[in-house]
Design a protein around this motif. Structure first.
Motif: not given
Length: 76
Positions: A27-32, A66-70
């Motif tokens: 779930c690379e783009y799911e913020a929650q 990856r989290v920082k990038k997204n």
């Protein structure tokens, strides 16, 4: 939530870290999902010595990048 309890923290560290990291990758783009997963990893890493060892064995630096990038917002 379970990682807040001292009794379950060490067990959680060994059992759920791979599943949490897998969820972050899936779930690379799911913020929650990232917020909750990173909160759990924080609790396991900084409040439990065995949790810290388990997390560091899985090379979290790439995951954090990856989290920082997204989710870091707009680049300057």
């Amino acid at each position: 939530m379970l990682a807040h309890e001292q009794d379950t923290r060490e067990i959680m560290a060994e059992v759920v870290i791979d599943a949490v990291i897998g969820a972050l990758q899936t779930c690379e783009y799911e913020a929650q999902i990232h917020v909750n997963a990173l909160r759990l990893l924080y609790n396991l890493c900084y409040r439990c010595e065995s949790g810290q060892a388990c997390i560091l064995q899985r090379k979290p630096k790439l995951l954090i990048q990856r989290v920082k990038k997204n989710f870091a917002g707009m680049p300057k």
